[in-house]
Design a protein around this motif. Sequence first.
Motif, PDB file in Angstrom:
ATOM      1  N   VAL A   4      74.217  -2.720  41.858  1.00 22.89           N
ATOM      2  CA  VAL A   4      75.332  -1.786  41.939  1.00 22.89           C
ATOM      3  C   VAL A   4      75.776  -1.380  40.541  1.00 22.89           C
ATOM      4  O   VAL A   4      75.824  -2.208  39.629  1.00 22.89           O
ATOM      5  CB  VAL A   4      76.524  -2.429  42.694  1.00 22.89           C
ATOM      6  CG1 VAL A   4      77.600  -1.412  42.978  1.00 22.89           C
ATOM      7  CG2 VAL A   4      76.074  -3.102  43.980  1.00 22.89           C
ATOM      8  N   VAL A   5      76.096  -0.096  40.384  1.00 20.25           N
ATOM      9  CA  VAL A   5      76.579   0.439  39.106  1.00 20.25           C
ATOM     10  C   VAL A   5      77.894   1.168  39.334  1.00 20.25           C
ATOM     11  O   VAL A   5      78.201   1.567  40.458  1.00 20.25           O
ATOM     12  CB  VAL A   5      75.550   1.402  38.463  1.00 20.25           C
ATOM     13  CG1 VAL A   5      74.235   0.696  38.191  1.00 20.25           C
ATOM     14  CG2 VAL A   5      75.328   2.630  39.322  1.00 20.25           C
ATOM     15  N   PRO A   6      78.681   1.374  38.258  1.00 21.29           N
ATOM     16  CA  PRO A   6      79.901   2.161  38.396  1.00 21.29           C
ATOM     17  C   PRO A   6      79.567   3.605  38.791  1.00 21.29           C
ATOM     18  O   PRO A   6      78.597   4.180  38.292  1.00 21.29           O
ATOM     19  CB  PRO A   6      80.535   2.122  36.997  1.00 21.29           C
ATOM     20  CG  PRO A   6      79.927   0.937  36.327  1.00 21.29           C
ATOM     21  CD  PRO A   6      78.544   0.826  36.900  1.00 21.29           C
ATOM     22  N   LEU A   7      80.364   4.161  39.669  1.00 17.37           N
ATOM     23  CA  LEU A   7      80.175   5.527  40.139  1.00 17.37           C
ATOM     24  C   LEU A   7      80.101   6.500  38.969  1.00 17.37           C
ATOM     25  O   LEU A   7      80.964   6.486  38.092  1.00 17.37           O
ATOM     26  CB  LEU A   7      81.330   5.923  41.064  1.00 17.37           C
ATOM     27  CG  LEU A   7      81.251   7.311  41.686  1.00 17.37           C
ATOM     28  CD1 LEU A   7      80.058   7.392  42.631  1.00 17.37           C
ATOM     29  CD2 LEU A   7      82.536   7.627  42.437  1.00 17.37           C
ATOM     30  N   LYS A  13      72.950   3.413  35.678  1.00 17.01           N
ATOM     31  CA  LYS A  13      72.013   3.621  36.792  1.00 17.01           C
ATOM     32  C   LYS A  13      70.572   3.588  36.302  1.00 17.01           C
ATOM     33  O   LYS A  13      69.710   2.975  36.931  1.00 17.01           O
ATOM     34  CB  LYS A  13      72.301   4.938  37.494  1.00 17.01           C
ATOM     35  CG  LYS A  13      71.447   5.144  38.712  1.00 17.01           C
ATOM     36  CD  LYS A  13      71.828   6.386  39.483  1.00 17.01           C
ATOM     37  CE  LYS A  13      70.958   6.506  40.714  1.00 17.01           C
ATOM     38  NZ  LYS A  13      71.247   7.715  41.470  1.00 17.01           N
ATOM     39  N   SER A  14      70.308   4.206  35.164  1.00 19.33           N
ATOM     40  CA  SER A  14      68.962   4.207  34.606  1.00 19.33           C
ATOM     41  C   SER A  14      68.512   2.780  34.271  1.00 19.33           C
ATOM     42  O   SER A  14      67.383   2.384  34.580  1.00 19.33           O
ATOM     43  CB  SER A  14      68.935   5.084  33.355  1.00 19.33           C
ATOM     44  OG  SER A  14      67.677   5.035  32.746  1.00 19.33           O
ATOM     45  N   TYR A  15      69.392   2.003  33.653  1.00 19.76           N
ATOM     46  CA  TYR A  15      69.091   0.607  33.313  1.00 19.76           C
ATOM     47  C   TYR A  15      68.873  -0.211  34.588  1.00 19.76           C
ATOM     48  O   TYR A  15      67.927  -0.994  34.689  1.00 19.76           O
ATOM     49  CB  TYR A  15      70.237   0.038  32.476  1.00 19.76           C
ATOM     50  CG  TYR A  15      69.989  -1.324  31.869  1.00 19.76           C
ATOM     51  CD1 TYR A  15      68.755  -1.686  31.342  1.00 19.76           C
ATOM     52  CD2 TYR A  15      71.018  -2.254  31.797  1.00 19.76           C
ATOM     53  CE1 TYR A  15      68.552  -2.931  30.766  1.00 19.76           C
ATOM     54  CE2 TYR A  15      70.818  -3.501  31.221  1.00 19.76           C
ATOM     55  CZ  TYR A  15      69.594  -3.837  30.714  1.00 19.76           C
ATOM     56  OH  TYR A  15      69.399  -5.065  30.153  1.00 19.76           O
ATOM     57  N   ALA A  16      69.725   0.017  35.580  1.00 16.72           N
ATOM     58  CA  ALA A  16      69.613  -0.720  36.839  1.00 16.72           C
ATOM     59  C   ALA A  16      68.297  -0.421  37.548  1.00 16.72           C
ATOM     60  O   ALA A  16      67.700  -1.303  38.168  1.00 16.72           O
ATOM     61  CB  ALA A  16      70.798  -0.383  37.741  1.00 16.72           C
ATOM     62  N   MET A  17      67.825   0.812  37.466  1.00 13.67           N
ATOM     63  CA  MET A  17      66.557   1.170  38.109  1.00 13.67           C
ATOM     64  C   MET A  17      65.393   0.389  37.509  1.00 13.67           C
ATOM     65  O   MET A  17      64.418   0.110  38.196  1.00 13.67           O
ATOM     66  CB  MET A  17      66.308   2.681  38.000  1.00 13.67           C
ATOM     67  CG  MET A  17      67.174   3.507  38.931  1.00 13.67           C
ATOM     68  SD  MET A  17      67.036   3.049  40.686  1.00 13.67           S
ATOM     69  CE  MET A  17      65.312   3.385  41.019  1.00 13.67           C
ATOM     70  N   GLU A  18      65.508   0.008  36.242  1.00 13.46           N
ATOM     71  CA  GLU A  18      64.471  -0.825  35.635  1.00 13.46           C
ATOM     72  C   GLU A  18      64.397  -2.180  36.343  1.00 13.46           C
ATOM     73  O   GLU A  18      63.304  -2.713  36.563  1.00 13.46           O
ATOM     74  CB  GLU A  18      64.738  -1.011  34.145  1.00 13.46           C
ATOM     75  CG  GLU A  18      64.595   0.264  33.346  1.00 13.46           C
ATOM     76  CD  GLU A  18      64.864   0.069  31.868  1.00 13.46           C
ATOM     77  OE1 GLU A  18      64.538  -1.013  31.331  1.00 13.46           O
ATOM     78  OE2 GLU A  18      65.400   1.012  31.249  1.00 13.46           O
ATOM     79  N   PHE A  19      65.550  -2.733  36.726  1.00 17.20           N
ATOM     80  CA  PHE A  19      65.564  -4.008  37.447  1.00 17.20           C
ATOM     81  C   PHE A  19      64.959  -3.849  38.833  1.00 17.20           C
ATOM     82  O   PHE A  19      64.226  -4.721  39.304  1.00 17.20           O
ATOM     83  CB  PHE A  19      66.985  -4.577  37.540  1.00 17.20           C
ATOM     84  CG  PHE A  19      67.485  -5.120  36.244  1.00 17.20           C
ATOM     85  CD1 PHE A  19      67.018  -6.320  35.747  1.00 17.20           C
ATOM     86  CD2 PHE A  19      68.399  -4.403  35.494  1.00 17.20           C
ATOM     87  CE1 PHE A  19      67.465  -6.812  34.530  1.00 17.20           C
ATOM     88  CE2 PHE A  19      68.853  -4.882  34.277  1.00 17.20           C
ATOM     89  CZ  PHE A  19      68.383  -6.090  33.796  1.00 17.20           C
ATOM     90  N   SER A  37      72.960   1.290  44.241  1.00 11.87           N
ATOM     91  CA  SER A  37      74.133   1.913  44.841  1.00 11.87           C
ATOM     92  C   SER A  37      75.224   2.022  43.785  1.00 11.87           C
ATOM     93  O   SER A  37      75.173   1.359  42.743  1.00 11.87           O
ATOM     94  CB  SER A  37      74.615   1.116  46.059  1.00 11.87           C
ATOM     95  OG  SER A  37      74.988  -0.184  45.687  1.00 11.87           O
ATOM     96  N   GLN A  38      76.195   2.882  44.056  1.00 14.28           N
ATOM     97  CA  GLN A  38      77.295   3.089  43.126  1.00 14.28           C
ATOM     98  C   GLN A  38      78.592   2.665  43.792  1.00 14.28           C
ATOM     99  O   GLN A  38      78.731   2.763  45.003  1.00 14.28           O
ATOM    100  CB  GLN A  38      77.382   4.562  42.722  1.00 14.28           C
ATOM    101  CG  GLN A  38      76.137   5.045  42.002  1.00 14.28           C
ATOM    102  CD  GLN A  38      76.261   6.481  41.557  1.00 14.28           C
ATOM    103  OE1 GLN A  38      77.179   6.828  40.831  1.00 14.28           O
ATOM    104  NE2 GLN A  38      75.333   7.318  42.000  1.00 14.28           N
ATOM    105  N   SER A  39      79.511   2.186  42.990  1.00 14.57           N
ATOM    106  CA  SER A  39      80.778   1.714  43.534  1.00 14.57           C
ATOM    107  C   SER A  39      81.900   1.993  42.543  1.00 14.57           C
ATOM    108  O   SER A  39      81.661   2.309  41.378  1.00 14.57           O
ATOM    109  CB  SER A  39      80.702   0.213  43.829  1.00 14.57           C
ATOM    110  OG  SER A  39      81.827  -0.205  44.554  1.00 14.57           O
TER     111      SER A  39
END
Length: 107
Positions: A4-7, A13-19, A37-39
Motif C-alpha cells: 500500500v502507498v499513499p494516495l 507507487k513506482s518503488y512499491a511495484m519493484e517489491f 493499492s493506495q490509501s
Amino acid sequence: ISIVVPLGNSEAKSYAMEFVEIFKQARWIGIEGAGVSQSVWDKDPVGIEITVNEADARAGRVPADAIMLLNRFFQLGLIEKRTMFVNPGAPSGETEVRVGIKPTVAH
C-alpha cells in the motif's frame, strides 16, 4: 501480503511495484494477482513500514511473513530499525507493506 502507498504518490507507487515484481519472481504465495493499492492515512508512512493489525499483535498473532519481512528488510538496509507497526485498520491476519514518502537524509 498487501502493498500500500499513499494516495497520489507516484514515486512511492513506482518503488512499491519493484517489491511486487520481486515477490512474484520469488513465487511468493498469495501475491500472484497482486499490485499496489493506495490509501489515505492520518499520517503518511515514511520509508517502508511493515504493518499488522493492532488486535492481532496484542494477542500475539503476528503473521510469520511480517516477522520474516521485517528481519530481511533490516538486513538489506531497507529499514533503519526492526520496528513492527500496528494499526487497528490493517486487515486481521495479514501483513501490509506500506511504502511511503522518502525519508529525509541527515547531512
